[in-house]
Scaffold this active site. Structure first.
Site, PDB file in Angstrom:
ATOM      1  N   CYS A   1      23.236  -4.221 -21.626  1.00  0.00           N
ATOM      2  CA  CYS A   1      22.145  -4.280 -20.719  1.00  0.00           C
ATOM      3  C   CYS A   1      22.594  -4.444 -19.281  1.00  0.00           C
ATOM      4  O   CYS A   1      21.831  -5.003 -18.440  1.00  0.00           O
ATOM      5  CB  CYS A   1      21.242  -5.483 -21.200  1.00  0.00           C
TER       6      CYS A   1
ATOM      7  N   HIS B   1       0.943  -1.256  -0.002  1.00  0.00           N
ATOM      8  CA  HIS B   1      -0.038  -0.022   0.124  1.00  0.00           C
ATOM      9  C   HIS B   1       0.877   1.277  -0.024  1.00  0.00           C
ATOM     10  O   HIS B   1       0.465   2.171  -0.637  1.00  0.00           O
ATOM     11  CB  HIS B   1      -0.873   0.058   1.250  1.00  0.00           C
TER      12      HIS B   1
END
Lengths: 579, 85
Positions: free
Chosen positions: A504, A205
């Site tokens: 990458c 949350h």
């Protein structure tokens, strides 16, 4: 003090620390009620009903926000509170509480124990469900607080007073083990400058609400509650860094960096490349669909490295084809018309997968059967993955590219390209992580459609320095000129075969090194999403010629520190941008 | 016992808002309502905690069962909720 967690809501924020540590104490294990079980049951259920009513009332307040701008977080917050209200009056829980009270257990302990059963089930499930444990604990603590008269821990209602007379009020950096939605849902940006929690993940949350509020947040930050209350804390919600003992200079630098990031984000989607228009796609590294949101928010122009093994760590069996297909399609859907580079399962060494076991005891797993070597042994697992990728790509417009990890020779590259073509995959590539592959890049590139350099492993193998060993960090420094030599060789070899060559590894996330890599001939950069805005800003302020000069300067140096200094001297805008 | 088989299509599966909507609707039913994944023991459809623990993901199929007066209407409503995006 310098702590690190996961940055889940970007931006920089600072303010005095407000530490939420108080929690409702666990009711004693042996607490018994006075004897009237029916009255005790009614007391327990009344407390749970009261908690449910309070949570519903808070949800209703969020549904009618006085400030229309808070509508987003309001709705999400209200959903969470309503789900919690349902938990408080859950019929299974109620039965559990009643049974315990019938056995003589006092109401607070009965509530605690009845919740524990569900808590364990959710925590044990991991992922999204484990993150709901904080919701459940909050409901439990509220009910126990009602029963015992214990005060509930609260969040600040208003910002800290000004540091000096006449100054502005200072929003807090809210620090907690975990934040309960019932608390955070009513907070505003006037009161909170940033969130830091010790627990939680990207879907907790705190993360959801912080993003909705537009407030920086770092979760999973061990040791955060040891910060001294009131101390000035600087939170970087992109990098995950949390610092105390910050100077005015640090704050100014953070503000400038934040501004650069905001400006870069505002330009997200515009593929600008270098200042003089040399295109350099900036892509995101992801470990699964959960990372796509951050990639999009930070303006990724595609995915440069999808680490598929992260989907399957801890599994006993190879995942089902449909599950794989779903996870791959999510990335393709997120980037219509854009490149999505998926790395075939990279198991072995530091990332063992139970369904891809190395053939025997390997005294030196980093040099053992890993990456493509294992995939050749377990051809059916690779084929299933390639099949799932082909099916996922069939209905999407994203440009799927598939690459093999740990490739050393042209023969291996050819084998992998054939495996991809047999499944109808149009673009196959290989990673350059082994020095042999960099040295003979042209012959590897001729077998495939693209190369992608993994700088972390390339450094480990070039310097014979285990990347897991902190004491060898110097040798792992991506500014080591020998590593830059290998990058140049790989890029040049790819160019010779008219193939693109990306990077990458984490090296691409450093704005200065990103310019150097482009100067060395690298054609695309992929990094953690949070690093994209700063890299885009840095690259957009320098010409390709400046990048090449910086690369030459770095290659001429004898060590990583001097290489960095020499390159930065050629990239004057970095300091101005605070990068 | 009357039942409905339905595939969950919401991105979040039967979690978050869909789970809460489902439980609130089930709780209004006068009879017991059960929900199960195929081949697994059913759980109480009125319990948010049991439904969360059931961990129904997007594209998974569930069976909802209830018996008694009005069971078909209850099942239709619940199947509709579970099958909504």
């Amino acid at each position: 003090m310098r702590l690190t967690g996961a940055g889940v809501s970007p931006g920089a924020g600072h303010g005095p620390a407000y530490i939420l540590t108080a929690s409702v104490p666990e009711p004693p294990e042996d607490s018994a009620h006075a004897g009237d079980a029916d009255a005790e049951k009614e007391r327990a259920l009344a407390a749970l009903r009261q908690v449910a009513d309070e949570l519903e009332a808070r949800a209703a307040r969020l549904d009618r926000p006085e400030d229309p701008a808070s509508g987003g977080p309001g709705r999400e917050g209200a959903d969470i509170l309503r789900a919690q209200a349902l938990m408080a009056t859950d019929p299974g829980l109620t039965v559990g509480v009643e049974a315990l009270v019938d056995e003589g257990v006092a109401a607070p302990r009965a509530v605690f124990s009845a919740f524990a059963k569900y808590r364990d089930a959710l925590a044990g499930a991991g992922g999204y469900l484990a993150e709901r444990v904080a919701d459940l604990d909050d409901v439990r603590d509220r009910a126990i607080a009602v029963l015992t008269g214990h005060p509930l821990p609260g969040v600040p209602a208003e910002p800290a007073p000004p540091a000096e007379p006449g100054g502005a009020p200072r929003p807090y950096v809210l620090v907690a083990r975990d934040l309960a939605p019932a608390d955070t849902a009513l907070l505003s940006r006037d009161v909170v400058a940033a969130f830091v929690t010790e627990g939680g993940g990207p879907t907790s949350h705190t993360a959801i609400l912080a993003r909705a509020m537009g407030v920086p947040a770092v979760v999973g930050c061990a040791g955060a509650t040891a910060i001294t209350p009131g101390a000035t804390v600087l939170v970087d919600g992109s990098s995950g860094e949390v610092r105390t003992d910050v100077s005015a200079e640090d704050l100014a630098r953070a503000a400038s960096l934040d501004q650069a990031r905001r400006a870069a984000r505002a330009r997200a989607g515009e593929s600008r490349g270098t200042r003089d228009g040399h295109p350099v796609p900036l892509l995101a590294n992801i470990g699964g669909p959960q990372d796509l949101d951050a990639a999009l928010r930070n303006g990724a122009e595609g995915v440069g490295l999808y680490r598929t093994e992260f989907l399957f760590l801890g599994r006993r069996h190879a995942p089902a084809a449909e599950e794989q297909e779903r996870a791959y399609r999510a990335a393709l859907v997120a980037f219509p018309g854009r490149p999505v580079v998926v790395r075939a399962l990279d198991a072995g060494a530091d990332k063992p997968l139970a369904f891809l076991p190395p053939p025997g005891d390997e005294p030196n797993p980093a040099l053992g059967e890993r990456g493509l070597r294992l995939l050749r042994r377990f051809g059916d697992v690779l084929d299933a993955q390639l099949g799932a990728l082909a099916r996922a790509a069939a209905s999407e417009t994203a440009e799927l590219q598939v690459m093999a990890p740990m490739v050393a020779t042209a023969e291996e590259a050819r084998w992998f390209a054939q495996a991809c073509r047999a499944r109808g995959l149009r673009r196959a590539g290989v990673m350059v992580e082994v020095p042999a592959a960099a040295l003979r890049a042209a012959s590897l590139a001729a077998e495939v459609d693209f190369l992608s350099i993994g700088t972390n492993d390339l450094a480990q193998y070039a310097f014979a320095a285990d990347r897991e060993l902190g004491t060898l960090g110097d040798l792992q420094d991506p500014w080591q000129p020998a590593l830059l030599d290998l990058v140049r060789l790989a890029a040049a070899g790819a160019a010779e075969a008219a193939r693109p060559c990306g990077v990458c590894g984490e090296a691409a996330a450093d704005p200065a090194l990103a310019c150097v890599l482009v100067g060395l001939g690298v054609t695309s950069l992929s990094m953690a999403a949070a690093a994209l805005p700063a890299v885009r800003a840095g690259l957009g302020e320098h010409t390709l010629e400046q990048c090449r000069e910086a690369a030459e300067a770095a290659l001429a140096a004898t060590g990583p520190a001097s290489a960095r200094a020499a390159a930065r001297a050629c990239l004057p805008a970095l300091d101005r941008l605070g990068l | 016992m009357p039942e409905r088989k339905v595939t969950v299509v919401a991105d979040v599966g039967l979690h978050a808002r869909p789970a809460a909507t489902f439980v609130r609707a089930a709780a209004k039913a006068p009879m017991d309502v059960w929900i199960a994944k195929p081949g697994r023991d059913p759980v109480n459809a009125k319990s948010i905690l049991q439904i969360l623990a059931l961990d129904v993901q997007q594209d998974e199929t569930v069976v909802i069962k209830a018996e008694g007066d009005g069971a078909d209407a209850v099942l239709d409503e619940l199947a509709n909720i579970a099958g909504s995006p």
